[in-house]
Scaffold this active site. Structure first.
Site, PDB file in Angstrom:
ATOM      1  N   ILE A 168       0.830  -1.201   0.000  1.00 27.06           N
ATOM      2  CA  ILE A 168       0.000   0.000   0.000  1.00 27.06           C
ATOM      3  C   ILE A 168       0.866   1.253   0.000  1.00 27.06           C
ATOM      4  CG2 ILE A 168      -1.854   1.231   1.188  1.00 27.06           C
ATOM      5  CD1 ILE A 168      -2.735  -1.467   2.352  1.00 27.06           C
ATOM      6  N   ASP A 191      11.842   2.994   5.235  1.00 24.81           N
ATOM      7  CA  ASP A 191      11.525   1.563   5.269  1.00 24.81           C
ATOM      8  C   ASP A 191      12.767   0.799   5.694  1.00 24.81           C
ATOM      9  OD1 ASP A 191      10.692  -1.208   4.334  1.00 24.81           O
ATOM     10  OD2 ASP A 191       9.010  -0.042   3.528  1.00 24.81           O
ATOM     11  N   ASP A 198      14.525   2.003  10.805  1.00 14.96           N
ATOM     12  CA  ASP A 198      13.650   1.038  11.472  1.00 14.96           C
ATOM     13  C   ASP A 198      12.956   1.735  12.632  1.00 14.96           C
ATOM     14  OD1 ASP A 198      12.650  -1.153  13.104  1.00 14.96           O
ATOM     15  OD2 ASP A 198      13.972  -2.467  11.978  1.00 14.96           O
ATOM     16  N   PHE A 213       2.615   3.232   7.453  1.00 19.26           N
ATOM     17  CA  PHE A 213       2.185   1.922   6.968  1.00 19.26           C
ATOM     18  C   PHE A 213       3.002   0.777   7.574  1.00 19.26           C
ATOM     19  CE2 PHE A 213       1.223   4.985   3.614  1.00 19.26           C
ATOM     20  CZ  PHE A 213      -0.082   4.670   3.298  1.00 19.26           C
ATOM     21  N   TYR A 270      -2.787  -8.881  16.379  1.00 19.80           N
ATOM     22  CA  TYR A 270      -2.642  -7.891  15.302  1.00 19.80           C
ATOM     23  C   TYR A 270      -3.685  -6.787  15.461  1.00 19.80           C
ATOM     24  CZ  TYR A 270      -3.290  -5.808  10.693  1.00 19.80           C
ATOM     25  OH  TYR A 270      -3.463  -4.925   9.656  1.00 19.80           O
ATOM     26  N   ILE A 299      -8.838 -23.302   1.023  1.00 21.68           N
ATOM     27  CA  ILE A 299      -9.904 -22.532   1.658  1.00 21.68           C
ATOM     28  C   ILE A 299      -9.887 -22.908   3.133  1.00 21.68           C
ATOM     29  CG2 ILE A 299     -12.391 -22.229   1.885  1.00 21.68           C
ATOM     30  CD1 ILE A 299     -12.696 -22.668  -1.069  1.00 21.68           C
ATOM     31  N   GLY A 341      -8.273 -16.805  14.611  1.00 20.08           N
ATOM     32  CA  GLY A 341      -8.362 -15.350  14.534  1.00 20.08           C
ATOM     33  C   GLY A 341      -9.115 -14.803  13.358  1.00 20.08           C
TER      34      GLY A 341
END
Length: 333
Positions: free
Chosen positions: A15, A34, A53, A75, A143, A209, A286
């Site tokens: 993104i 980054d 970092d 991000f 998360y 799946i 999760g």
């Protein structure tokens, strides 16, 4: 146009690289920060790259000493739901401690605007079919919990330091800009659409799946997919919003329509022109059964108008990227 100098933390990632392209195309000055642990140096095609970092405050300090920024887009994160359950310390360190380090650097250098990459995972198992910003936040994995903690920090920082922030809670980012050479390039891919397309391109193991016994119309999980370029548009609008609004704000970003895993596979098969084999595997820890967004608040207050409103074109843009990726595109691990 008011030209801004924007620091994009995580701008070598999926993104973030699309965000850099959007901002540069609209005349802003872009700098990417980054650590390249999951991002790709070759995806930094708009603006300077600073390798640093968020868990190394000294490297952050050097980055902020290089130039003055008008705003930061954040991000950087660890974002694998399953891994967050087995390695929670790693997620709280990266997503909470790293964010605190960034905020401290911003405060020292008087940068008072932040746009944050948040997630629908802050809501946990939904109690309503469509999720708006008033929906209770009860994350069911580290998360989501780490992202929600960061949002709470922003609210406190608004009161204590005058920080202006916008947290954008994505539902499922998807798609690509193959004409600009950028797309979803993860070495270890967990997202559905790229895995479906990789299965279409190879004769390897069948697509998995994860669970077909959820309380949905076909037993598979339902998700709301939003094109990455529409996400970039929302971030740019958030910059304008912060110019006029103090405090900490959060917006949900999705198309407002859910598609099951089986429906995504079927749509992808139509795009690629062949059946995509799959097999049923156990549920992943999760994973909520369904996540569908109401983005009415973003439409009304940010003026956000998604351009990619149908599933097939989103998949088709990703398909063009996966079918002819650049040389630095990673192989599946």
């Amino acid at each position: 146009m008011d030209v801004k100098k924007i620091l994009i933390c995580g701008g070598a990632g999926y993104i973030g690289s699309h965000m850099a392209q959007w901002l540069a195309a609209h005349g802003h000055v872009v700098t990417v920060l980054d650590n390249l642990s999951t991002g790709h140096q070759d995806a930094v095609r708009w603006g300077e790259l600073i390798q640093a970092d968020l868990l190394d405050p000294a490297s952050l300090e050097r980055a902020f000493l290089q130039q003055r920024f008008d705003a930061v887009m954040h991000f950087c994160a660890r974002s694998l739901v399953g891994e967050s359950i087995t390695k929670p310390y790693r997620y709280y360190a990266a997503n909470v401690t790293g964010t605190l380090n960034l905020l401290e650097a911003m405060r020292r250098h008087r940068v008072q605007r932040l746009v944050f990459s948040s997630t629908a995972a802050v809501f946990g198992n939904p109690i309503r079919e469509v999720i708006d910003e008033e929906h209770p936040t009860f994350p069911i994995n580290p998360y989501g919990a780490s992202k929600l903690m960061a949002e709470r920090v922003f609210a406190d920082a608004a009161h204590a330091y005058g920080l202006r922030s916008v947290a954008l809670r994505y539902f499922n980012a998807a798609g690509a800009l193959p004409e600009h050479g950028i797309g979803e390039a993860h070495a270890c891919e967990t997202h559905l659409i790229p895995n479906v397309l990789r299965a279409a391109l190879t004769d390897g193991p069948a697509l998995k799946i994860f669970g077909d016994d959820y309380a949905t119309h076909d037993g598979t999980c339902i998700r709301d997919y939003v094109h990455v370029q529409d996400l970039a548009q929302a971030h740019a609008l958030a910059l304008d919003f912060m110019d006029k609004h103090e405090g900490a704000h959060a917006f949900n970003l999705g198309n407002g329509q859910g598609f099951s895993v089986r429906e995504v596979i079927s749509a992808a098969a139509s795009v690629v022109g062949k059946a995509i084999p799959y097999e049923i595997a156990p549920r992943r820890a999760g994973d909520p059964p369904s996540l569908v967004a109401s983005s009415q608040k973003a439409r009304e207050l940010l003026g956000w108008q998604p351009q990619w409103t149908e599933l097939a074109p989103i998949i088709e843009s990703a398909w063009r990227w996966h079918r002819a990726p650049p040389s630095w595109f990673p192989t599946q691990q």
